[in-house]
Design a protein around this motif. Structure first.
Motif, PDB file in Angstrom:
ATOM      1  N   ALA A   1       0.835  -1.196   0.000  1.00 32.08           N
ATOM      2  CA  ALA A   1       0.000   0.000   0.000  1.00 32.08           C
ATOM      3  C   ALA A   1       0.874   1.252   0.000  1.00 32.08           C
ATOM      4  CB  ALA A   1      -0.918  -0.019   1.217  1.00 32.08           C
ATOM      5  N   LEU A   2       2.125   1.120   0.464  1.00 27.93           N
ATOM      6  CA  LEU A   2       3.032   2.266   0.541  1.00 27.93           C
ATOM      7  C   LEU A   2       4.058   2.194  -0.591  1.00 27.93           C
ATOM      8  CD1 LEU A   2       3.906   2.456   4.356  1.00 27.93           C
ATOM      9  CD2 LEU A   2       2.646   4.149   3.020  1.00 27.93           C
ATOM     10  N   PRO A   3       3.923   3.019  -1.629  1.00 28.34           N
ATOM     11  CA  PRO A   3       4.860   2.947  -2.759  1.00 28.34           C
ATOM     12  C   PRO A   3       6.327   3.049  -2.330  1.00 28.34           C
ATOM     13  CG  PRO A   3       3.041   4.405  -3.293  1.00 28.34           C
ATOM     14  CD  PRO A   3       2.882   4.024  -1.846  1.00 28.34           C
ATOM     15  N   ILE A   4       6.607   3.753  -1.245  1.00 28.34           N
ATOM     16  CA  ILE A   4       8.000   3.922  -0.830  1.00 28.34           C
ATOM     17  C   ILE A   4       8.630   2.573  -0.462  1.00 28.34           C
ATOM     18  CG2 ILE A   4       7.498   4.393   1.628  1.00 28.34           C
ATOM     19  CD1 ILE A   4      10.103   6.385  -0.300  1.00 28.34           C
ATOM     20  N   LEU A   5       7.805   1.612   0.009  1.00 28.20           N
ATOM     21  CA  LEU A   5       8.347   0.296   0.386  1.00 28.20           C
ATOM     22  C   LEU A   5       8.659  -0.558  -0.847  1.00 28.20           C
ATOM     23  CD1 LEU A   5       6.216  -0.710   3.503  1.00 28.20           C
ATOM     24  CD2 LEU A   5       8.324   0.612   3.396  1.00 28.20           C
ATOM     25  N   GLU A   6       8.193  -0.120  -2.034  1.00 31.68           N
ATOM     26  CA  GLU A   6       8.546  -0.824  -3.273  1.00 31.68           C
ATOM     27  C   GLU A   6       9.814  -0.242  -3.887  1.00 31.68           C
ATOM     28  OE1 GLU A   6       5.151  -0.817  -5.923  1.00 31.68           O
ATOM     29  OE2 GLU A   6       3.809  -1.107  -4.228  1.00 31.68           O
ATOM     30  N   CYS A   7      10.422   0.707  -3.159  1.00 35.24           N
ATOM     31  CA  CYS A   7      11.581   1.411  -3.713  1.00 35.24           C
ATOM     32  C   CYS A   7      12.898   0.869  -3.189  1.00 35.24           C
ATOM     33  CB  CYS A   7      11.508   2.898  -3.352  1.00 35.24           C
ATOM     34  SG  CYS A   7      10.289   3.785  -4.318  1.00 35.24           S
ATOM     35  N   ILE A   8      13.938   1.124  -3.976  1.00 31.35           N
ATOM     36  CA  ILE A   8      15.301   0.932  -3.532  1.00 31.35           C
ATOM     37  C   ILE A   8      15.821   2.339  -3.227  1.00 31.35           C
ATOM     38  CG2 ILE A   8      16.277   1.060  -5.876  1.00 31.35           C
ATOM     39  CD1 ILE A   8      18.088  -1.260  -5.161  1.00 31.35           C
ATOM     40  N   LYS A   9      16.475   2.492  -2.058  1.00 30.36           N
ATOM     41  CA  LYS A   9      17.026   3.806  -1.721  1.00 30.36           C
ATOM     42  C   LYS A   9      18.504   3.817  -2.079  1.00 30.36           C
ATOM     43  CE  LYS A   9      18.094   5.334   2.478  1.00 30.36           C
ATOM     44  NZ  LYS A   9      18.099   5.939   3.825  1.00 30.36           N
ATOM     45  N   ILE A  10      18.943   4.864  -2.764  1.00 28.02           N
ATOM     46  CA  ILE A  10      20.354   5.004  -3.114  1.00 28.02           C
ATOM     47  C   ILE A  10      20.888   6.213  -2.367  1.00 28.02           C
ATOM     48  CG2 ILE A  10      22.029   5.207  -4.990  1.00 28.02           C
ATOM     49  CD1 ILE A  10      19.869   4.290  -6.928  1.00 28.02           C
ATOM     50  N   ASP A  11      21.965   6.002  -1.629  1.00 29.08           N
ATOM     51  CA  ASP A  11      22.517   7.044  -0.769  1.00 29.08           C
ATOM     52  C   ASP A  11      24.003   7.157  -1.104  1.00 29.08           C
ATOM     53  OD1 ASP A  11      23.002   8.767   1.293  1.00 29.08           O
ATOM     54  OD2 ASP A  11      21.786   7.641   2.743  1.00 29.08           O
ATOM     55  N   ALA A  12      24.379   8.235  -1.804  1.00 28.19           N
ATOM     56  CA  ALA A  12      25.759   8.377  -2.275  1.00 28.19           C
ATOM     57  C   ALA A  12      26.434   9.523  -1.542  1.00 28.19           C
ATOM     58  CB  ALA A  12      25.761   8.649  -3.780  1.00 28.19           C
ATOM     59  N   ASN A  13      27.641   9.273  -1.020  1.00 29.50           N
ATOM     60  CA  ASN A  13      28.369  10.403  -0.449  1.00 29.50           C
ATOM     61  C   ASN A  13      29.596  10.717  -1.300  1.00 29.50           C
ATOM     62  OD1 ASN A  13      30.593   8.878   0.324  1.00 29.50           O
ATOM     63  ND2 ASN A  13      29.852   8.580   2.419  1.00 29.50           N
ATOM     64  N   GLY A  14      30.188  11.867  -1.028  1.00 32.04           N
ATOM     65  CA  GLY A  14      31.265  12.372  -1.868  1.00 32.04           C
ATOM     66  C   GLY A  14      32.490  11.479  -1.922  1.00 32.04           C
ATOM     67  N   ASP A  15      32.669  10.582  -0.926  1.00 32.67           N
ATOM     68  CA  ASP A  15      33.854   9.719  -0.906  1.00 32.67           C
ATOM     69  C   ASP A  15      33.731   8.533  -1.855  1.00 32.67           C
ATOM     70  OD1 ASP A  15      34.741  11.363   1.080  1.00 32.67           O
ATOM     71  OD2 ASP A  15      34.057  10.050   2.714  1.00 32.67           O
ATOM     72  N   GLY A  16      32.592   8.396  -2.528  1.00 31.49           N
ATOM     73  CA  GLY A  16      32.409   7.262  -3.426  1.00 31.49           C
ATOM     74  C   GLY A  16      31.757   6.078  -2.746  1.00 31.49           C
ATOM     75  N   ASN A  17      31.390   6.223  -1.460  1.00 33.12           N
ATOM     76  CA  ASN A  17      30.653   5.151  -0.791  1.00 33.12           C
ATOM     77  C   ASN A  17      29.174   5.297  -1.109  1.00 33.12           C
ATOM     78  OD1 ASN A  17      32.897   4.045   0.614  1.00 33.12           O
ATOM     79  ND2 ASN A  17      32.815   5.827   1.982  1.00 33.12           N
ATOM     80  N   VAL A  18      28.588   4.235  -1.627  1.00 32.91           N
ATOM     81  CA  VAL A  18      27.167   4.289  -1.955  1.00 32.91           C
ATOM     82  C   VAL A  18      26.473   3.153  -1.215  1.00 32.91           C
ATOM     83  CG1 VAL A  18      25.454   4.295  -3.802  1.00 32.91           C
ATOM     84  CG2 VAL A  18      27.733   5.231  -4.214  1.00 32.91           C
ATOM     85  N   VAL A  19      25.351   3.473  -0.567  1.00 32.38           N
ATOM     86  CA  VAL A  19      24.568   2.453   0.132  1.00 32.38           C
ATOM     87  C   VAL A  19      23.233   2.300  -0.590  1.00 32.38           C
ATOM     88  CG1 VAL A  19      23.581   1.704   2.322  1.00 32.38           C
ATOM     89  CG2 VAL A  19      25.639   3.137   2.311  1.00 32.38           C
ATOM     90  N   PHE A  20      22.954   1.072  -1.026  1.00 30.11           N
ATOM     91  CA  PHE A  20      21.656   0.746  -1.621  1.00 30.11           C
ATOM     92  C   PHE A  20      20.847   0.020  -0.552  1.00 30.11           C
ATOM     93  CE2 PHE A  20      24.573   1.127  -5.131  1.00 30.11           C
ATOM     94  CZ  PHE A  20      23.830   1.646  -6.182  1.00 30.11           C
ATOM     95  N   THR A  21      19.599   0.434  -0.318  1.00 28.33           N
ATOM     96  CA  THR A  21      18.808  -0.158   0.762  1.00 28.33           C
ATOM     97  C   THR A  21      17.431  -0.584   0.264  1.00 28.33           C
ATOM     98  OG1 THR A  21      19.870   1.401   2.263  1.00 28.33           O
ATOM     99  CG2 THR A  21      17.979   0.189   3.133  1.00 28.33           C
ATOM    100  N   GLY A  22      17.019  -1.780   0.687  1.00 30.43           N
ATOM    101  CA  GLY A  22      15.634  -2.213   0.541  1.00 30.43           C
ATOM    102  C   GLY A  22      15.095  -2.454   1.936  1.00 30.43           C
ATOM    103  N   ASN A  23      13.854  -2.062   2.198  1.00 30.94           N
ATOM    104  CA  ASN A  23      13.325  -2.198   3.555  1.00 30.94           C
ATOM    105  C   ASN A  23      11.813  -2.343   3.492  1.00 30.94           C
ATOM    106  OD1 ASN A  23      12.638  -2.020   6.248  1.00 30.94           O
ATOM    107  ND2 ASN A  23      14.071  -0.355   6.692  1.00 30.94           N
ATOM    108  N   ASN A  24      11.323  -3.561   3.757  1.00 32.18           N
ATOM    109  CA  ASN A  24       9.865  -3.762   3.771  1.00 32.18           C
ATOM    110  C   ASN A  24       9.345  -3.868   5.202  1.00 32.18           C
ATOM    111  OD1 ASN A  24      10.506  -6.298   4.629  1.00 32.18           O
ATOM    112  ND2 ASN A  24       9.800  -7.374   2.811  1.00 32.18           N
ATOM    113  N   ILE A  25      10.085  -3.298   6.164  1.00 32.90           N
ATOM    114  CA  ILE A  25       9.753  -3.268   7.595  1.00 32.90           C
ATOM    115  C   ILE A  25      10.102  -4.608   8.259  1.00 32.90           C
ATOM    116  CG2 ILE A  25       7.999  -2.772   9.365  1.00 32.90           C
ATOM    117  CD1 ILE A  25       8.613  -0.362   7.561  1.00 32.90           C
TER     118      ILE A  25
END
Lengths: 377, 377
Positions: A26-50
């Motif tokens: 019911a929550l479109p955000i839970l169907e998403c992958i979150k991409i979090d990039a910082n300037g050092d080149g470290n990128v975190v990809f997150t999936g979270n369905n609670i």
């Protein structure tokens, strides 16, 4: 945000993280992958369905830091279809339009503001131990079919018990009709501890686990477990409640011992299953049992349903008396297909007592117990 | 009835005959395979769903002649699960209980009196010709996706026209939006003739045809066609009605000629298809078109749907002017995937005229025509 990442690297990330993403919610955000990039080149990809949260840490060429959430299924399909090579992902921060580009192909899709994306659980560490990845995979594979699918009377049975006792890990699963106990030694010295991991988590975990020697750190808090693979982390909530007391069940002494070729007995059960599947004369939750007639040097396997009748004979080594006993055919098949050896040991004692399946090596690396079903003919 | 037949032989028979058996019908007899054994060891296995009838003739060891009809799906599942070796099928003529036995495995299932089983069509031969099996398979494979799925305005378009003209066979299919004409020379001298085979028959036929040189005799009567493979025969009813006049359509002269790598253009169309699939902003029968911008040495392929936007550039060899034109993306993909060469020739003339796809060898072995879709932006 703007980053560049190779296509195979991105596909590996997506295949892992997608296991924590609900296909339809019911929550479109839970169907998403979150991409979090910082300037050092470290990128975190997150999936979270609670229920489950997976964080994947990787290095990319980041020319502009930032965060975005994009529909995971769509993102995965696009990346898989892109030409081979480096993939550039860039986000327009004013409207979250996300550009995904490789070679002469360019997609523009609508991203979502990441503010609503749920945070990863906070872990208040109570206990930790280490397994290798291949062992964890084996433990789950050998127990997962015994985990209850529905909440039923005991919701805690929809998970598997991880019990550390005397420096061994027992993984235990039961749906009330059958029980699996699979054991693995822990190499370091650890205290006794136990927790129950939801079957849902284990079913996703087994899809990403590899048969490798790499260490997995398992860190437990009161409500959460973290499986830490180094470059990615799988968080899962734990189940509350008192699990079955399984010690007494598996210490039963049986008088009828059978050693059989696993393939022969499975073949005959699969034949019986043909007549049991879609049998309109039985209610689906109350399948016709398969009948074992155990006598000197063989088991006669038979079954009569609305679809017909099957008789089969499996040669076995028998130590003990004779017995006629009925079982849910599917439960026996599940247990046998979780055994890795070519031969299995099956133990019985009476028509009202369970069938115990264990290794022919007589070690206690695994024990399966299946309760019998009453035969009416 | 009692006969013995090897398991692989029986599986081959079942896989073939099952193509003429309806999975679920109101008449249980149409879900059956009929077995007809005579004392000489000739056994005929028949499937007949009224639209298609397949008879398979084989030699078995028959110790007692007779006829029985048994549920085909069940029979197939049982035979596949039996131990390797010879399979004995015997029928109790008083109650039609059929015993299927191999090694120590024995099934008893209820057969049906074969009286109700429909007869194979009677053929009043009007025309016959011969093709090799591989050619027939190729002709069907290259046209089948163009056959209309629904009856719509012209029921005859749910079949493919087989037209013999000047000693060549043209197989022609169209759903009103696109047209396929695939040609094959006939080696013997034959008269002109034409008939329309239902798409349903062709879809089943292609599943059993092999890429072989063996001859297939095709025998046509007013209402029925027989594909005779020697050891098995496929009968099908024919469709009535006047097919499209396709000669005028395919003789159009086009001014814009493109030669493209098939793989590149399909890749870019498949990317566009990602945004077109499940696009909730369009009605399913009215998909968003893919846009071709054809200009010197390239085609820009683009598409905008409710899911996002894609742009792609495919390098091509271009002879002729520039053009912006829209198409149903799936129709182009169907046509291109039916082409066997690595390069394809695509011909255009105006935004309201079709795209013609043909062999780069400039022969007329196949021609596909896809009508354009109007672009609104």
């Amino acid at each position: 945000m703007k980053l560049v990442c190779s296509k195979p690297q991105l596909i590996d990330v997506i295949n892992t993280v997608q296991r924590a993403i609900a296909p339809k919610t019911a929550l479109p955000i839970l169907e998403c992958i979150k991409i979090d990039a910082n300037g050092d080149g470290n990128v975190v990809f997150t999936g979270n369905n609670i229920d489950i949260c997976i964080e994947y840490n990787t290095k990319c060429t980041v020319t502009e830091g930032g965060t975005i959430a994009i529909a995971s299924k769509m993102f995965g399909e696009i990346v898989r279809r892109l030409p081979e090579g480096d993939v550039t992902i860039s986000v327009n921060p004013s409207n979250f339009i996300t550009k995904i580009k490789s070679g002469s192909s360019e997609f523009n899709i609508q991203g979502i503001a990441p503010d609503e994306f749920p945070d990863a659980p906070i872990l208040d560490e109570k206990f930790r131990f280490t397994l290798n990845e291949g062992s964890l995979k084996k433990l789950i594979r050998k127990t997962i079919s015994f985990v209850a699918q529905n909440e039923g009377k005991k919701p805690v049975l929809t998970g598997a018990l991880f019990e550390i006792k005397d420096n061994s890990l027992n993984v235990v699963a039961s749906d009330g009709h059958r029980l699996a106990v699979v054991k693995e030694e822990i190499k370091e010295t650890v205290n006794n501890y136990k927790f129950v991991v939801p079957g849902m988590t284990l079913r996703e975990l087994i899809k990403i686990l590899k048969d490798e020697e790499d260490s997995v750190n398992i860190i437990v808090s009161d409500r959460t477990v973290l499986f830490d693979f180094g470059y990615y982390q799988v968080y899962s909530r734990l189940l509350d409640g008192e699990f079955l007391k399984y010690d007494a069940i598996i210490s039963a002494v049986n008088t009828i011992n059978v050693v059989a070729e696993k393939r022969y007995i499975m073949d005959s059960l699969e034949r019986a299953q043909l007549l049991i599947n879609d049998d309109i004369s039985a209610k689906s939750e109350n399948k016709v049992p398969v009948r074992f007639n155990i006598a000197y040097d063989k088991i006669d396997v038979s079954c009569i349903t609305g679809k017909g009748q099957v008789n089969d004979t499996v040669p076995v080594e028998l130590d003990g008396g004779e017995l006629i006993i009925g079982f849910n055919c599917r439960f026996l098949l599940d247990a046998l297909s979780a055994c890795d050896e070519e031969q299995v040991k099956m133990e019985f004692s009476a028509p009202t007592s369970g069938c115990f399946i264990r290794s022919v090596n007589n070690d206690d690396s695994y024990i399966y117990m299946i309760l019998p079903v009453r035969l009416y003919n």
